[in-house]
Structure formats: structure tokens, C-alpha cells
Scaffold this motif. Structure first.
Motif, PDB file in Angstrom:
ATOM      1  N   GLY A 150     -11.082   3.779   3.129  1.00 58.83           N
ATOM      2  CA  GLY A 150      -9.695   3.628   2.270  1.00 58.83           C
ATOM      3  C   GLY A 150      -8.946   4.629   2.788  1.00 58.83           C
ATOM      4  O   GLY A 150      -7.682   4.404   2.887  1.00 58.83           O
ATOM      5  N   GLY A 151      -9.605   6.260   2.763  1.00 58.96           N
ATOM      6  CA  GLY A 151      -8.356   6.704   3.141  1.00 58.96           C
ATOM      7  C   GLY A 151      -7.863   7.267   1.324  1.00 58.96           C
ATOM      8  O   GLY A 151      -7.185   8.499   1.178  1.00 58.96           O
ATOM      9  N   SER A 152      -7.772   6.508   0.007  1.00 58.62           N
ATOM     10  CA  SER A 152      -7.143   7.538  -0.636  1.00 58.62           C
ATOM     11  C   SER A 152      -7.610   8.208  -1.508  1.00 58.62           C
ATOM     12  O   SER A 152      -7.643   8.908  -2.500  1.00 58.62           O
ATOM     13  N   ASP A 153      -9.248   8.909  -1.465  1.00 59.97           N
ATOM     14  CA  ASP A 153      -9.871  10.047  -2.187  1.00 59.97           C
ATOM     15  C   ASP A 153     -10.490  10.706  -0.572  1.00 59.97           C
ATOM     16  O   ASP A 153      -9.237  11.440  -1.431  1.00 59.97           O
ATOM     17  N   LEU A 162      -8.246  11.502   1.947  1.00 56.63           N
ATOM     18  CA  LEU A 162      -7.027  11.984   1.470  1.00 56.63           C
ATOM     19  C   LEU A 162      -6.112  12.919   1.043  1.00 56.63           C
ATOM     20  O   LEU A 162      -4.928  13.974   0.883  1.00 56.63           O
ATOM     21  N   GLY A 163      -6.937  12.853  -0.258  1.00 60.53           N
ATOM     22  CA  GLY A 163      -6.261  13.419  -1.443  1.00 60.53           C
ATOM     23  C   GLY A 163      -6.788  15.025  -1.507  1.00 60.53           C
ATOM     24  O   GLY A 163      -6.857  16.735  -1.933  1.00 60.53           O
ATOM     25  N   ASN A 214     -12.801   6.946  11.591  1.00 63.30           N
ATOM     26  CA  ASN A 214     -12.475   5.697  10.970  1.00 63.30           C
ATOM     27  C   ASN A 214     -13.869   4.330  10.623  1.00 63.30           C
ATOM     28  O   ASN A 214     -13.841   3.818  12.039  1.00 63.30           O
ATOM     29  N   ILE A 222     -13.650   8.413   6.978  1.00 61.37           N
ATOM     30  CA  ILE A 222     -12.704   7.206   5.788  1.00 61.37           C
ATOM     31  C   ILE A 222     -12.710   5.972   6.463  1.00 61.37           C
ATOM     32  O   ILE A 222     -12.935   5.258   7.574  1.00 61.37           O
ATOM     33  N   MET A 249      -0.527   7.673   2.133  1.00 57.38           N
ATOM     34  CA  MET A 249      -1.953   7.989   1.760  1.00 57.38           C
ATOM     35  C   MET A 249      -3.161   6.976   3.195  1.00 57.38           C
ATOM     36  O   MET A 249      -4.053   6.081   3.181  1.00 57.38           O
ATOM     37  N   ARG A 276       1.083  -1.204  -0.232  1.00 57.36           N
ATOM     38  CA  ARG A 276       0.066   0.048   0.015  1.00 57.36           C
ATOM     39  C   ARG A 276       0.385   1.671  -0.053  1.00 57.36           C
ATOM     40  O   ARG A 276       2.116   1.510   0.425  1.00 57.36           O
ATOM     41  N   MET A 280      -6.014  -0.949  -1.384  1.00 55.56           N
ATOM     42  CA  MET A 280      -6.981  -0.197   0.010  1.00 55.56           C
ATOM     43  C   MET A 280      -7.846   0.428  -0.025  1.00 55.56           C
ATOM     44  O   MET A 280      -8.878   0.535   1.127  1.00 55.56           O
TER      45      MET A 280
END
Ligand code: FAD
Ligand code: SF4
Lengths: 171, 325
Positions: free
Chosen positions: B31-34, B36-37, B53, B29, A74, A70, B109
Motif C-alpha cells: 500500500g505504501g502507507s508505511d 512512503l512515510g 511495486n 511497496i 501517500m 485514499r 490502501m
């Protein structure tokens, strides 16, 4: 239901946590918004994990979380408590490089080398799942890692060579 | 990233109570991949105070077949969806859509729930505040759409919703629509055709601010049913779609008896092509019929100056996806 207070880290406050990195428990003081890549680099002095795009789009910061590759930039550090974190620094054992690292050297897997830690960690997860990948499987699995030197051909050769080394009894 | 309060939710009810406590100033949140961006770029007019979370809630990650329905927990990762033998067998369009999303690292993730709730990717909307200040466009509560007068080569070819021409970026959304899925939340069960709504302002769904997706349900269709998903993007990996198309259909003695077609990347919401579906009913699939279905699906397109090429891409993609079935 557990009390909110036990699970909450208020904005601006620090919390003591233990991260399990490369087989060691590391005690740290962290804030809620700190990413794992920041904490590895600044808090654990493990600067092998690189930060390039800081948006999950380049793979330079790839680490393994419970064996899964991963992007550490992020991930929130606080959310990794209790997990097994592996970084590039954890591969070498007693001065002996990991077979994937050896393969990277022998096959010229690195040009400038900035992307190598990320590629190598992704490769480690790939080979654990698929010990003998073909070219297409390698390309698909490494699809989240970018090499700006455009060294992909050598990287694929390195992955294949690493697979052979591991099959022969490396670890 | 600006500071926020972080809460590890212990149950879905706990997560909802946190969202209610922090009202409009909190996000979950996964996975947070969007997320956190969005947080790193500080793109919203109001910086969230709290992040809740969901990964600490047990039992939200699973794939199982029960009766004639496929149940997928909202926190199941896209890798798990893409590699699941049950999903590949019963809902191939969804497995393929998950496989084509983002990159392997992000799929490891990113969750299915997060994928359908992600924010749009319009480059004005996403403009990082640290590069000369945030761009407050209509979608964020400002007054102007910067894309209409500016760079809109990736934007809607079917007009605007509330003056915004950003497209829905989710790859799994069209697959879930073609497969006629249902979304179970902490409040209700929503038919997938009603789930996406760019009219809600920021965000891409009809969800309330204190509502969480728990499960995605996909009906297991008849034995004769097939489905497929195709994506056109500049790169094979780490790239949002220019256009995606997902189709599920059933045939009886070669004649199409049921069909659902959904395009994404073409409009603010994923877009079903009901006219093309009606046209296909009762027909035997040939190359000409597939091409005509593509023409019909795009007949009401109103592209702008820079994105007219997407009309042709989408037409071809509808035909290609049909012919792959
Ligand atoms: C470089 C890059 C490339 C990408 N490429 C693609 C692509 O090609 N195709 C594509 O579809 N996506 C793409 N993505 C977008 C996205 O990150 C992933 O698709 C992912 O699935 C999002 O899931 P997540 O769990 O990480 O979501 P998160 O970031 O955790 O959440 C996204 C949003 O949904 C909300 N949310 C999450 N879970 C729930 C829930 N259960 N209930 C209610 N709300 C919820 C969050 O509050 C947040 O607003 C890309 C992202 C990056 C960074
Ligand atoms: S297309 Fe939508 S998100 Fe993009 S600038 Fe216009 S209003 Fe904002």
C-alpha cells in the motif's frame, strides 16, 4: 515474465504517462518518486487537492481512486496509471455544484475550508456505499479526515443533508 | 523524498529477482502507507535505490475459505479484511483488529502483508532528517538508544531487544498470533509465533531482504471457538495503540480448554502471555479469574520511568478482552 526494462523507471529519469483524472486523459512527464498529490497540484494544476500533513494522517489530500477514498500524498503517481482518479474539481458539472458541495455550503460544512475537499471526497465514497448513514457510521467513515477548525458538528449535518439531496435525485 | 528507481513487478519471482539485484538497497511497496512515510523522512542510514511495486502482481489480493483454513492474500487491504463477512465470522479478532487500524483512508490502501511487516514507530527512529538531521540510534546501526534516556512514554514495558525499547506497532499482529496463523512467503512457511523479530535490526520480522509475504493462513477453529481484539489509543481513529490485546479461546461446558493471548504495543515483538494462558486452562471465566489473568500476564513487566501507566492499561485490557468473550 515481462522484461524488467518495460516496468522500470530509473532514478532521476522521467517517463511519459497518462493519468485519467475527472474523466479526462492527462499526459504528463513524471519521476518515480513523485506523489499523486504533487502531480495533481503541480502537473495538472488541480490545486483543490490540499497537502497538509504530507504523512497520510489528516485526509486533506483525499481523492477517489476507482471510487475508493485514499490520501493522494501517500500514493506514487506512477502507480495510478490506468486508474480512474477523481478530485474535488470533478464534482461540479456545467456550473452546477454537486449535491455534497451544495450541502457543505448550506450547512456551513466549511470554516477555513482547507479540509473541505478531502472531507467532501470521503463523503462521496461513503454515500456511494451507504446512501443513508447514521451519525456513528458518518463518524467512522470520516475518521481519517481532520478539521482543525473543529467544525465536525456542521460537517456531520452537511453529510446528512447531502444524503437527502442525493436520495431526492441529485447526483 | 529522495529519488529512487521504481519497478512494477510482474510476478513474485520477478519481484524477488529485483530485490536480489539491488541487494540491501531495495524495498517492496504494497500500500505504501508505511514505506512512503519512511522514505519521505529519509530515516534510514542507507537510502534505498529501488522500490519494487507488488500491486502489479496479479492474484495476491483475496480472502477465501478452503478446507479448514482461511487464506488471505498479502495484498488484501485492511478495509477488505475488516469488512469481509468470512473474516468477521471465522476470525472476528482479525476483522476487529483491521477495523481499528489507522484510519479508513489508510485502511483503503494499507495491506495485511504491509501491516505485519511495517517498521516501528519510535519517534527517534522516525525522526525526519529534514528537521536538523536524522537520528541514528541502535536499531538503525548506531550506538545509542535515545529513548531510554529520553522520552519513552510509549515504549516497551518488558525491557529491550539489542538495547532497543521500541514496540511493535501492528494492530493485526496480535490478532494473527492469538488465532495461530501461518505466514507463507516466497521461501517458506513460517509459524506466526516465529515471524516477528526485532533482533534483526531495522524491520520487525525474520524475513530475509529478498523474501516476500504471499499469503496469511488462519486456521478455522472448532465451532465453540471465539476470539476478540481490543485496542487502547488516545484517539479512536488515526492513532497507534498504547496497548492492544487479542485472545482466542475454546470452551467445553464453560471450562476453558484452549486459549491464546497476545499483547502488542508492550514490547519489541508482539507478546504472547503463556503464563496467563496456562492459568486459564480448565477454569470457568469469571471477573476475578479474568483480573488474575491480567495480573499474571503483566507480572514480569519492567516498565521505565515514564511508561509505568501502560502496565495497568495492559492488565485491564487482558481482563476486558477475556470478559468480552
Ligand atoms: C497516520 C498513520 C496511522 C497509522 N496507524 C496505524 C495503526 O493504528 N495501527 C497499525 O497497525 N498501523 C498503522 N499505520 C501503519 C501502516 O501504514 C498500516 O498499518 C498498513 O497496514 C501498512 O500496509 P501497507 O500495505 O501500506 O505497507 P507498505 O507501506 O507498503 O509496507 C510496509 C513495510 O512492509 C514491507 N512489505 C509490505 N508488503 C510486504 C510483503 N508482502 N512482503 C514483505 N514485505 C512487505 C515494505 O517493504 C515496508 O517496509 C499507520 C500509518 C499512518 C501513516
Ligand atoms: S527505542 Fe529503538 S528505535 Fe527508538 S531510539 Fe531506541 S534503539 Fe532507536
Amino acid at each position: 515474465m515481462a522484461k524488467t526494462t518495460e516496468n522500470i523507471l530509473p532514478s532521476g529519469e522521467k517517463e511519459h504517462v497518462t493519468l485519467h483524472v475527472n474523466g479526462e486523459d492527462i499526459s504528463l512527464l513524471i519521476e518515480a518518486h513523485w506523489t499523486l498529490s504533487k502531480v495533481l497540484r503541480n502537473g495538472c494544476s488541480l490545486t483543490g487537492t490540499k497537502e497538509a500533513c504530507d504523512a497520510g494522517a489528516c485526509g486533506a489530500c483525499t481523492v477517489l481512486i476507482d471510487g475508493i477514498a485514499r490520501p493522494a500524498c501517500m500514493l506514487l503517481a506512477r502507480e495510478q496509471v490506468g486508474k480512474k482518479i477523481e478530485t474535488i474539481e470533478g464534482l461540479e458539472k456545467n456550473g452546477q455544484l454537486h449535491p455534497i458541495q451544495e450541502a457543505w455550503l448550506e450547512e456551513y460544512g466549511a470554516q477555513c475550508g482547507f479540509c473541505s475537499p478531502g472531507f467532501i471526497m470521503t463523503t462521496k465514497a461513503l454515500l456511494a456505499k451507504n446512501p443513508n448513514p447514521n451519525d456513528d457510521e458518518i463518524k467512522e467513515a470520516l475518521g481519517g479526515n481532520l478539521c482543525l477548525c473543529d467544525n465536525y458538528e456542521h460537517i456531520i449535518l452537511a453529510v446528512k443533508s447531502a444524503a437527502k439531496k442525493i436520495a431526492k435525485g441529485g447526483k | 523524498m529522495k529519488r529512487f528507481t521504481h519497478i512494477n513487478a510482474t510476478s513474485a519471482e520477478h519481484a524477488v529477482s529485483c530485490l536480489q539485484e539491488y541487494k540491501d538497497s531495495s524495498y517492496v511497496i504494497a500500500g505504501g502507507s508505511d514505506l512512503l512515510g519512511c522514505l519521505k523522512d529519509n530515516l534510514w542510514m542507507q537510502t534505498p535505490e529501488a522500490i519494487v511495486n507488488l500491486k502489479t502482481i496479479e492474484g495476491l489480493s483475496y480472502i477465501k475459505e478452503e478446507g479448514s483454513t482461511l487464506h488471505i492474500g498479502a495484498l488484501t487491504t485492511l478495509t477488505e479484511v475488516a469488512e469481509s463477512s468470512i473474516v468477521k465470522k471465522l476470525a472476528p479478532a482479525l476483522a476487529e483488529a483491521a477495523r481499528r487500524t489507522a484510519s479508513p483512508l489508510l485502511r483503503n490502501m494499507g495491506t495485511l502483508g504491509g501491516n505485519i511487516c511495517q517498521e516501528n514507530r519510535c519517534w527517534y527512529y522516525r525522526y525526519p532528517s529534514k528537521l536538523g538531521g536524522r537520528i541514528d540510534c541502535v536499531r538503525k546501526g548506531g550506538t545509542k538508544c535515545f529513548a531510554v534516556i529520553g522520552e519513552h512514554r510509549y515504549h516497551s514495558i518488558f525491557g529491550a531487544v539489542n538495547k532497543c525499547i521500541a514496540v511493535n506497532p501492528s494492530d493485526t499482529a496480535p490478532a494473527l498470533i492469538a488465532l495461530n496463523a501461518t505466514i507463507k512467503t516466497t521461501k517458506r512457511t513460517i509459524a506466526i509465533d516465529e515471524f516477528f523479530s526485532a533482533a534483526h535490526g531495522a524491520g520487525s520480522t525474520i524475513l530475509d531482504r529478498d523474501e516476500i509475504v504471499l499469503e496469511i493462513l488462519v486456521p478455522v477453529a472448532a465451532k465453540s471457538a471465539v476470539s476478540a481484539f481490543k485496542k487502547i489509543a488516545f484517539r479512536k481513529s488515526i492513532d497507534f495503540a498504547l496497548v492492544t490485546c487479542a485472545i482466542a479461546l475454546e470452551k467445553d461446558a464453560d471450562k476453558i480448554t484452549a486459549v491464546r493471548i497476545c499483547l502488542n504495543g508492550v514490547y519489541n515483538n508482539p507478546m504472547r502471555s503463556q503464563e496467563a494462558e496456562e492459568f486459564l486452562l480448565g477454569k470457568v471465566l469469571t471477573e476475578d479469574i479474568a483480573k488474575e489473568a491480567g495480573e499474571i500476564a503483566l507480572q514480569n513487566a519492567k516498565s521505565l520511568f515514564q511508561n509505568i501507566y501502560k502496565v495497568q492499561l495492559a492488565k485491564t485490557l487482558v481482563a476486558d478482552t477475556l470478559l468480552s468473550l
